[in-house]
Write an enzyme that holds these catalytic residues in place. Structure first.
Site, PDB file in Angstrom:
ATOM      1  N   THR A 201       0.808  -1.231   0.000  1.00  0.00           N
ATOM      2  CA  THR A 201       0.000   0.000   0.000  1.00  0.00           C
ATOM      3  C   THR A 201       0.837   1.275   0.000  1.00  0.00           C
ATOM      4  OG1 THR A 201      -1.414   1.348   1.452  1.00  0.00           O
ATOM      5  CG2 THR A 201      -0.150  -0.370   2.523  1.00  0.00           C
TER       6      THR A 201
ATOM      7  N   GLU B 286       0.229   3.636   1.823  1.00  0.00           N
ATOM      8  CA  GLU B 286       0.343   4.071   3.227  1.00  0.00           C
ATOM      9  C   GLU B 286       1.763   3.861   3.754  1.00  0.00           C
ATOM     10  OE1 GLU B 286      -1.545   5.257   6.103  1.00  0.00           O
ATOM     11  OE2 GLU B 286      -2.543   6.203   4.413  1.00  0.00           O
TER      12      GLU B 286
ATOM     13  N   TYR C 175      -1.165   0.487  10.879  1.00  0.00           N
ATOM     14  CA  TYR C 175      -1.506  -0.183   9.625  1.00  0.00           C
ATOM     15  C   TYR C 175      -0.326  -0.133   8.653  1.00  0.00           C
ATOM     16  CZ  TYR C 175      -3.587  -0.732   4.956  1.00  0.00           C
ATOM     17  OH  TYR C 175      -3.846  -1.126   3.669  1.00  0.00           O
TER      18      TYR C 175
ATOM     19  N   LYS D 181       1.994  -3.214   7.224  1.00  0.00           N
ATOM     20  CA  LYS D 181       2.050  -3.489   5.782  1.00  0.00           C
ATOM     21  C   LYS D 181       3.500  -3.450   5.272  1.00  0.00           C
ATOM     22  CE  LYS D 181      -2.136  -4.219   4.086  1.00  0.00           C
ATOM     23  NZ  LYS D 181      -2.514  -5.253   3.130  1.00  0.00           N
TER      24      LYS D 181
HETATM   25  P1  NAP Z   1     -11.649  -4.473   2.434  1.00  0.00           P
HETATM   26  O1  NAP Z   1     -12.800  -4.177   1.565  1.00  0.00           O
HETATM   27  O2  NAP Z   1     -11.646  -3.956   3.831  1.00  0.00           O
HETATM   28  O3  NAP Z   1     -11.474  -6.078   2.482  1.00  0.00           O
HETATM   29  C1  NAP Z   1     -10.624  -6.686   3.422  1.00  0.00           C
HETATM   30  C2  NAP Z   1     -10.889  -8.164   3.398  1.00  0.00           C
HETATM   31  O4  NAP Z   1     -10.033  -8.796   4.385  1.00  0.00           O
HETATM   32  C3  NAP Z   1     -12.327  -8.569   3.777  1.00  0.00           C
HETATM   33  O5  NAP Z   1     -12.702  -9.665   3.003  1.00  0.00           O
HETATM   34  C4  NAP Z   1     -12.177  -8.977   5.237  1.00  0.00           C
HETATM   35  O6  NAP Z   1     -13.163  -9.882   5.672  1.00  0.00           O
HETATM   36  C5  NAP Z   1     -10.825  -9.652   5.190  1.00  0.00           C
HETATM   37  N1  NAP Z   1     -10.210  -9.808   6.501  1.00  0.00           N
HETATM   38  C6  NAP Z   1     -10.020  -8.859   7.446  1.00  0.00           C
HETATM   39  N2  NAP Z   1      -9.397  -9.385   8.521  1.00  0.00           N
HETATM   40  C7  NAP Z   1      -9.203 -10.699   8.250  1.00  0.00           C
HETATM   41  C8  NAP Z   1      -8.613 -11.772   8.956  1.00  0.00           C
HETATM   42  N3  NAP Z   1      -8.086 -11.617  10.191  1.00  0.00           N
HETATM   43  N4  NAP Z   1      -8.567 -12.990   8.369  1.00  0.00           N
HETATM   44  C9  NAP Z   1      -9.093 -13.181   7.131  1.00  0.00           C
HETATM   45  N5  NAP Z   1      -9.687 -12.212   6.420  1.00  0.00           N
HETATM   46  C10 NAP Z   1      -9.719 -10.966   6.964  1.00  0.00           C
HETATM   47  O7  NAP Z   1     -10.286  -3.992   1.768  1.00  0.00           O
HETATM   48  P2  NAP Z   1      -9.957  -3.703   0.218  1.00  0.00           P
HETATM   49  O8  NAP Z   1     -10.144  -2.253  -0.044  1.00  0.00           O
HETATM   50  O9  NAP Z   1     -10.631  -4.708  -0.628  1.00  0.00           O
HETATM   51  O10 NAP Z   1      -8.383  -3.936   0.207  1.00  0.00           O
HETATM   52  C11 NAP Z   1      -7.823  -5.212  -0.135  1.00  0.00           C
HETATM   53  C12 NAP Z   1      -6.386  -5.267   0.318  1.00  0.00           C
HETATM   54  O11 NAP Z   1      -5.640  -4.254  -0.324  1.00  0.00           O
HETATM   55  C13 NAP Z   1      -6.191  -5.033   1.808  1.00  0.00           C
HETATM   56  O12 NAP Z   1      -5.099  -5.831   2.211  1.00  0.00           O
HETATM   57  C14 NAP Z   1      -5.826  -3.564   1.905  1.00  0.00           C
HETATM   58  O13 NAP Z   1      -5.066  -3.335   3.076  1.00  0.00           O
HETATM   59  C15 NAP Z   1      -5.016  -3.410   0.643  1.00  0.00           C
HETATM   60  N6  NAP Z   1      -5.022  -2.080   0.025  1.00  0.00           N
HETATM   61  C16 NAP Z   1      -6.184  -1.461  -0.266  1.00  0.00           C
HETATM   62  C17 NAP Z   1      -6.165  -0.244  -0.918  1.00  0.00           C
HETATM   63  C18 NAP Z   1      -7.442   0.488  -1.273  1.00  0.00           C
HETATM   64  O14 NAP Z   1      -7.365   1.689  -1.533  1.00  0.00           O
HETATM   65  N7  NAP Z   1      -8.581  -0.192  -1.335  1.00  0.00           N
HETATM   66  C19 NAP Z   1      -4.927   0.350  -1.268  1.00  0.00           C
HETATM   67  C20 NAP Z   1      -3.770  -0.326  -0.962  1.00  0.00           C
HETATM   68  C21 NAP Z   1      -3.803  -1.556  -0.338  1.00  0.00           C
HETATM   69  P3  NAP Z   1     -14.625  -9.392   6.191  1.00  0.00           P
HETATM   70  O15 NAP Z   1     -15.463  -9.251   4.950  1.00  0.00           O
HETATM   71  O16 NAP Z   1     -15.053 -10.480   7.091  1.00  0.00           O
HETATM   72  O17 NAP Z   1     -14.399  -8.077   6.897  1.00  0.00           O
HETATM   73  O1  G4F Z   2     -10.539   6.858   3.058  1.00  0.00           O
HETATM   74  P1  G4F Z   2      -9.520   6.733   4.122  1.00  0.00           P
HETATM   75  O2  G4F Z   2      -9.952   6.120   5.394  1.00  0.00           O
HETATM   76  O3  G4F Z   2      -8.305   5.963   3.459  1.00  0.00           O
HETATM   77  P2  G4F Z   2      -6.752   5.860   3.795  1.00  0.00           P
HETATM   78  O4  G4F Z   2      -6.467   6.152   5.215  1.00  0.00           O
HETATM   79  O5  G4F Z   2      -6.036   6.675   2.783  1.00  0.00           O
HETATM   80  O6  G4F Z   2      -6.475   4.313   3.562  1.00  0.00           O
HETATM   81  C1  G4F Z   2      -6.966   3.646   2.409  1.00  0.00           C
HETATM   82  O7  G4F Z   2      -6.004   3.725   1.378  1.00  0.00           O
HETATM   83  C2  G4F Z   2      -4.750   3.078   1.672  1.00  0.00           C
HETATM   84  C3  G4F Z   2      -3.848   3.279   0.459  1.00  0.00           C
HETATM   85  O8  G4F Z   2      -3.203   4.528   0.564  1.00  0.00           O
HETATM   86  C4  G4F Z   2      -5.017   1.605   1.930  1.00  0.00           C
HETATM   87  F1  G4F Z   2      -3.837   0.970   2.178  1.00  0.00           F
HETATM   88  C5  G4F Z   2      -5.959   1.446   3.104  1.00  0.00           C
HETATM   89  O9  G4F Z   2      -6.276   0.055   3.291  1.00  0.00           O
HETATM   90  C6  G4F Z   2      -7.263   2.198   2.788  1.00  0.00           C
HETATM   91  O10 G4F Z   2      -7.894   1.545   1.716  1.00  0.00           O
HETATM   92  O11 G4F Z   2      -8.913   8.152   4.473  1.00  0.00           O
HETATM   93  C7  G4F Z   2      -8.371   8.993   3.476  1.00  0.00           C
HETATM   94  C8  G4F Z   2      -8.038  10.336   4.091  1.00  0.00           C
HETATM   95  C9  G4F Z   2      -7.252  10.263   5.409  1.00  0.00           C
HETATM   96  O12 G4F Z   2      -6.191  11.163   5.328  1.00  0.00           O
HETATM   97  C10 G4F Z   2      -8.236  10.689   6.464  1.00  0.00           C
HETATM   98  O13 G4F Z   2      -7.668  11.363   7.581  1.00  0.00           O
HETATM   99  O14 G4F Z   2      -9.256  10.984   4.404  1.00  0.00           O
HETATM  100  C11 G4F Z   2      -9.111  11.633   5.660  1.00  0.00           C
HETATM  101  N1  G4F Z   2     -10.447  11.817   6.243  1.00  0.00           N
HETATM  102  C12 G4F Z   2     -11.004  13.012   6.537  1.00  0.00           C
HETATM  103  N2  G4F Z   2     -12.213  12.839   7.079  1.00  0.00           N
HETATM  104  C13 G4F Z   2     -11.296  10.851   6.597  1.00  0.00           C
HETATM  105  C14 G4F Z   2     -12.416  11.493   7.121  1.00  0.00           C
HETATM  106  N3  G4F Z   2     -11.209   9.511   6.496  1.00  0.00           N
HETATM  107  C15 G4F Z   2     -12.272   8.776   6.924  1.00  0.00           C
HETATM  108  N4  G4F Z   2     -12.222   7.442   6.795  1.00  0.00           N
HETATM  109  N5  G4F Z   2     -13.388   9.373   7.467  1.00  0.00           N
HETATM  110  C16 G4F Z   2     -13.508  10.722   7.600  1.00  0.00           C
HETATM  111  O15 G4F Z   2     -14.503  11.234   8.099  1.00  0.00           O
END
Ligand code: NAP
Ligand code: G4F
Length: 339
Positions: free
Chosen positions: A126, A128, A150, A154
């Site tokens: 990620t 992050e 987090y 990662k």
């Molecule tokens: P998400 O919607 O939150 O999905 C996370 C998945 O992990 C869900 O299926 C969840 O199960 C499962 N999970 C959580 N804890 C677990 C555990 N202890 N054992 C087994 N399964 C578990 O996240 P996503 O946005 O699809 O992201 C997918 C991956 O990419 C994650 O690893 C995230 O950190 C990484 N990532 C995401 C982004 C982004 O912007 N979306 C960017 C960079 C990296 P439940 O359905 O039961 O909760």
């Molecule tokens: O949408 P966020 O919670 O995503 P964040 O923290 O960027 O993380 C996501 O992207 C990562 C990749 O860069 C993944 F690895 C991670 O698993 C996840 O998918 O927050 C985005 C930004 C933050 O800076 C937060 O402080 O939005 C700001 N924010 C402002 N108000 C808020 C809010 N975030 C959330 N969730 N809720 C608010 O009310």
């Protein structure tokens, strides 16, 4: 020959889109689902594939469970998408997050090394990990400076993936993915919180959207584009690490504006800091407020990725611009509220 894949986190946003992509490519798809009181396969159902995947009980934190599932389910490709993925929650549950997002990765890698060393492995790394960014834009060689439990966990997952590749010759790759969103995004993430909140208001709700730090900027793309990149990484002869990003960064206020415009609302931001708010121009109604409860103990202020390596080596680029993404998510939430 039919290829097979295992996706941990198949019930999540990316898991669902990746499963759909692999099924379209003719794969047999297995997925890991952790035990919860109310089985949650709504995303798979939303994409019309809930009955086309084989689900296995799987938890990142339970070694014997991982050993059994991996040993008994040989596959060509293994995508580790499971994680405690909400950065905000990682300060509340830092140890659990470290165990799942860090140790969980080595549990999987070590089982694959033991039972199926030729299985190709993808790790969901990620942006992050860049945290307090040391370079703009961020690329594969940019040093990490994670700013949350987090991000720290990662970074371990990222380095251990690299280490198993170098130590044991495994085909193990990491995708350093910048934020990617969709109508299937979890409702606590800021983009979905915005589109759902505005859609409710457009449907007549009196709620005010409460957000935290509005000054941050993110490189937001569409999840459907990013899962294609994951798959491409595992089709390469050599394993490697790749940044996937759009190369465009957008302040939160701008994302709010894009989503509001798609719902025919024109917003004006006024005030500063904790007193900042947004009102609808036409009615003067207060739509958005800042709430300190949503601020984080440490912030990642700016993310913008350089995906030129993915472009030149994988032929990948992000297709959907952020404005289209915001409109698509807002419209999907608006439509779903009618149902
Ligand atoms: P998400 O919607 O939150 O999905 C996370 C998945 O992990 C869900 O299926 C969840 O199960 C499962 N999970 C959580 N804890 C677990 C555990 N202890 N054992 C087994 N399964 C578990 O996240 P996503 O946005 O699809 O992201 C997918 C991956 O990419 C994650 O690893 C995230 O950190 C990484 N990532 C995401 C982004 C982004 O912007 N979306 C960017 C960079 C990296 P439940 O359905 O039961 O909760
Ligand atoms: O949408 P966020 O919670 O995503 P964040 O923290 O960027 O993380 C996501 O992207 C990562 C990749 O860069 C993944 F690895 C991670 O698993 C996840 O998918 O927050 C985005 C930004 C933050 O800076 C937060 O402080 O939005 C700001 N924010 C402002 N108000 C808020 C809010 N975030 C959330 N969730 N809720 C608010 O009310």
């Amino acid at each position: 020959m039919t290829k097979s894949a295992f996706i941990t986190g198949i019930t999540g946003q990316d898991g669902a889109y990746l499963a759909k992509l692999l099924l379209q490519k003719g794969y047999r798809v297995h997925g890991g689902v952790r035990r919860i009181s109310h089985p949650e396969t709504t995303r798979l159902a939303a994409l019309g594939i809930a009955d086309q995947v084989t689900l296995h009980s799987f938890d990142l934190n339970e070694i014997n469970n991982i050993v059994r599932v991996i040993r008994d389910t040989p596959v060509d490709e293994f995508y580790n998408l499971a994680a405690q993925s909400f950065v905000g929650a990682s300060w509340e549950q830092p140890i659990y997050t470290g165990d799942a997002n860090g140790m969980g990765v080595v549990r999987i890698l070590d089982c694959l090394r033991t039972y199926h060393p030729n299985t190709r492995f993808y790790q969901a790394s990620t942006s992050e990990m860049f945290g307090l960014v040391q370079e703009v834009p961020q690329r594969e060689t940019t040093p990490f400076y994670p700013r949350s439990p987090y991000g720290v966990a990662k970074a371990y997952g990222h380095y251990i993936t690299m280490n198993y590749r170098e130590s044991f010759g495994m085909h193990a790759s990491s995708g350093v993915l910048f934020n990617h969103e969709s109508p299937l995004r979890g409702k606590e993430f800021v983009t979905r919180k915005i589109t759902l909140g505005l859609a409710k208001i457009a449907r007549g709700s009196n709620e005010v959207l409460k957000l935290g730090n509005l000054d941050v900027q993110r490189d937001w793309g569409y999840a459907g584009d990013y899962v294609r990149g994951m798959w491409l990484m595992l089709q390469q002869d050599q394993p490697d690490d790749y940044v996937l990003a759009t190369g465009v960064t957008t302040p939160i206020r701008e994302f709010v504006r894009y989503a509001a415009e798609a719902l025919d609302m024109e917003l004006e931001f006024m005030g500063r800091g904790l007193n900042e708010m947004a009102v609808e121009r036409k009615t003067g109604r207060r739509i958005l407020e800042v709430d300190p409860d949503f601020f984080r103990p440490a912030e990642v202020d700016l993310l913008i990725g350089d995906a030129s390596k993915a472009k030149s080596s994988l032929g990948w680029h992000a297709k959907m611009p952020v404005k289209t993404l915001a409109a698509m998510m807002a419209q999907a939430d608006f439509d779903a509220l009618r149902a």
